[in-house]
Enzyme design. Sequence first.
Site, PDB file in Angstrom:
ATOM      1  N   PHE A 162       3.085 -27.477  17.452  1.00  0.00           N
ATOM      2  CA  PHE A 162       4.070 -26.493  17.919  1.00  0.00           C
ATOM      3  C   PHE A 162       3.384 -25.240  18.476  1.00  0.00           C
ATOM      4  O   PHE A 162       3.802 -24.125  18.270  1.00  0.00           O
ATOM      5  CB  PHE A 162       5.037 -26.147  16.782  1.00  0.00           C
ATOM      6  CG  PHE A 162       6.362 -25.612  17.258  1.00  0.00           C
ATOM      7  CD1 PHE A 162       7.245 -26.413  17.965  1.00  0.00           C
ATOM      8  CD2 PHE A 162       6.734 -24.302  16.993  1.00  0.00           C
ATOM      9  CE1 PHE A 162       8.476 -25.919  18.396  1.00  0.00           C
ATOM     10  CE2 PHE A 162       7.963 -23.787  17.417  1.00  0.00           C
ATOM     11  CZ  PHE A 162       8.837 -24.599  18.124  1.00  0.00           C
ATOM     12  N   GLY A 163       2.287 -25.469  19.186  1.00  0.00           N
ATOM     13  CA  GLY A 163       1.626 -24.356  19.887  1.00  0.00           C
ATOM     14  C   GLY A 163       2.390 -24.044  21.166  1.00  0.00           C
ATOM     15  O   GLY A 163       3.566 -24.390  21.299  1.00  0.00           O
ATOM     16  N   ARG A 164       1.692 -23.423  22.117  1.00  0.00           N
ATOM     17  CA  ARG A 164       2.367 -22.994  23.352  1.00  0.00           C
ATOM     18  C   ARG A 164       3.111 -24.139  24.038  1.00  0.00           C
ATOM     19  O   ARG A 164       4.272 -23.996  24.422  1.00  0.00           O
ATOM     20  CB  ARG A 164       1.324 -22.428  24.334  1.00  0.00           C
ATOM     21  CG  ARG A 164       0.863 -21.026  24.042  1.00  0.00           C
ATOM     22  CD  ARG A 164      -0.187 -20.609  25.057  1.00  0.00           C
ATOM     23  NE  ARG A 164      -1.366 -21.421  24.885  1.00  0.00           N
ATOM     24  CZ  ARG A 164      -2.476 -21.013  24.281  1.00  0.00           C
ATOM     25  NH1 ARG A 164      -2.564 -19.786  23.831  1.00  0.00           N
ATOM     26  NH2 ARG A 164      -3.515 -21.814  24.144  1.00  0.00           N
ATOM     27  N   THR A 243       0.806 -36.368  25.982  1.00  0.00           N
ATOM     28  CA  THR A 243       0.144 -35.607  27.047  1.00  0.00           C
ATOM     29  C   THR A 243      -0.938 -34.722  26.422  1.00  0.00           C
ATOM     30  O   THR A 243      -1.361 -33.741  27.021  1.00  0.00           O
ATOM     31  CB  THR A 243       1.149 -34.706  27.815  1.00  0.00           C
ATOM     32  OG1 THR A 243       1.827 -33.878  26.860  1.00  0.00           O
ATOM     33  CG2 THR A 243       2.155 -35.508  28.600  1.00  0.00           C
ATOM     34  N   ARG A 245      -4.237 -35.505  23.754  1.00  0.00           N
ATOM     35  CA  ARG A 245      -5.537 -36.155  23.907  1.00  0.00           C
ATOM     36  C   ARG A 245      -5.387 -37.596  23.445  1.00  0.00           C
ATOM     37  O   ARG A 245      -4.709 -37.874  22.432  1.00  0.00           O
ATOM     38  CB  ARG A 245      -6.610 -35.448  23.066  1.00  0.00           C
ATOM     39  CG  ARG A 245      -7.114 -34.143  23.660  1.00  0.00           C
ATOM     40  CD  ARG A 245      -7.893 -34.380  24.968  1.00  0.00           C
ATOM     41  NE  ARG A 245      -8.429 -33.165  25.555  1.00  0.00           N
ATOM     42  CZ  ARG A 245      -7.860 -32.464  26.541  1.00  0.00           C
ATOM     43  NH1 ARG A 245      -6.688 -32.858  27.043  1.00  0.00           N
ATOM     44  NH2 ARG A 245      -8.444 -31.392  27.031  1.00  0.00           N
ATOM     45  N   GLU A 274     -10.759 -42.749  27.933  1.00  0.00           N
ATOM     46  CA  GLU A 274     -10.437 -42.448  29.317  1.00  0.00           C
ATOM     47  C   GLU A 274     -11.645 -42.668  30.231  1.00  0.00           C
ATOM     48  O   GLU A 274     -12.746 -42.257  29.843  1.00  0.00           O
ATOM     49  CB  GLU A 274     -10.008 -40.967  29.375  1.00  0.00           C
ATOM     50  CG  GLU A 274      -8.825 -40.739  30.244  1.00  0.00           C
ATOM     51  CD  GLU A 274      -8.202 -39.380  29.982  1.00  0.00           C
ATOM     52  OE1 GLU A 274      -7.541 -39.219  28.944  1.00  0.00           O
ATOM     53  OE2 GLU A 274      -8.411 -38.496  30.815  1.00  0.00           O
ATOM     54  N   HIS A 292      -3.852 -38.739  33.653  1.00  0.00           N
ATOM     55  CA  HIS A 292      -4.164 -37.402  33.108  1.00  0.00           C
ATOM     56  C   HIS A 292      -3.824 -36.286  34.111  1.00  0.00           C
ATOM     57  O   HIS A 292      -4.699 -35.529  34.535  1.00  0.00           O
ATOM     58  CB  HIS A 292      -5.644 -37.345  32.676  1.00  0.00           C
ATOM     59  CG  HIS A 292      -5.901 -36.266  31.656  1.00  0.00           C
ATOM     60  ND1 HIS A 292      -6.886 -36.364  30.697  1.00  0.00           N
ATOM     61  CD2 HIS A 292      -5.304 -35.066  31.435  1.00  0.00           C
ATOM     62  CE1 HIS A 292      -6.890 -35.273  29.937  1.00  0.00           C
ATOM     63  NE2 HIS A 292      -5.932 -34.474  30.379  1.00  0.00           N
TER      64      HIS A 292
HETATM   65  C1  GLV Z   1      -6.056 -30.862  30.131  1.00  0.00           C
HETATM   66  O1  GLV Z   1      -5.991 -31.904  29.535  1.00  0.00           O
HETATM   67  C2  GLV Z   1      -6.537 -29.646  29.590  1.00  0.00           C
HETATM   68  O2  GLV Z   1      -6.991 -29.623  28.431  1.00  0.00           O
HETATM   69  O3  GLV Z   1      -6.524 -28.633  30.307  1.00  0.00           O
END
Ligand code: GLV
Length: 341
Positions: A162-164, A243, A245, A274, A292
């Site tokens: 629950f960060g930005r 979205t 890691r 990846e 990504h």
């Molecule tokens: C993208 O995955 C970032 O960490 O900026």
Amino acid sequence: MTSRILATRRLPDAGWEILRKGVAVTLLAEKDDELVPRERILAAIPEADVLVSLLTETIDKEILEAGKRLRGVANMAVGFNNIDVPAATALGLPVSNTPGVLTDTTADLAFALLLAVARNLVPSDRYMREGKFKLWGPSLFLGADVSRGGDGRPKTLGIVGFGRIGQAVFRRAQGFDMRVLAFDPPLKALIDKTGGVEYADFATLLAESDFITLHTDLNPSTRHLFDERAFDSMKPNAILVNTSRGPVVDEAALVEALKEGKIAGAGLDVYEDEPRMAPGLAELENVIVLPHIASASRDTRNKMATMCAENAAAHLMGIRAPNCVNPEVYEAEAYRKRAGR
Ligand code: GLV
């Protein structure tokens, strides 16, 4: 001696111009999609005053130690799990990232994935292009509601982290009238005092969510947080969106969970190894896979590049970088020695 910046790969234009103002920049990759071998970084680092890296390069202790002239590392990403930050701190090296600017762009993509998987957007598009659409039908590409929809029930969204970015996804979910659960132990107090979101322990979030979206960083406690056991505990109609890691999810276990119908679908922007995908993932119909691109809007990438270049300039000048992830380094003896203070 002239100052030198070592850039593993080229930054988007706005940052690249700033970077090259008045300093020599060595670029390690000729082509935009070229992966820079570790040996090439190791060979070039002794001449560098500042290293500018992307998330595609692993900057380990040996590379940092070889950077005898190095004054800092500027990573063009908000995530910095590709850099051994404790080693950098011990060596007196500030490390910087590009937080904040990609929050909305990433939250938009997470929500786009959630909607696209729920409503079969990619298979429907393929169906049209393949000329298969002959007649409207009441059962064509039936998907799941994200908002109240047919059954009138608010759908439950579980946010892990629950960060930005997690908070930005929460704001979007409010527009869809969703019930929102969040799991993030260090931010429990913040979640408790935020109206419209309930704190949930991990087991509750797994058991109650119709959609789960991941916005945590990668650390030992989040690596493979979503493993076979987690998938066993999710609802069969659940859709997972990642979205954050790749290694937060055990990708082989995800493939099995999708095949066996333990969960209904997944939207992925990141992968465990990846750019490779786990065997079987690409063959699944109920998955959308993206390369990504969560922060990939023109404006956001240019802003990330600008921030990265400004951080690099600060490292070079020996002043506090605007976005330092290990600010304690500035008080350390190792930093003072390196800076010759
Ligand atoms: C993208 O995955 C970032 O960490 O900026």
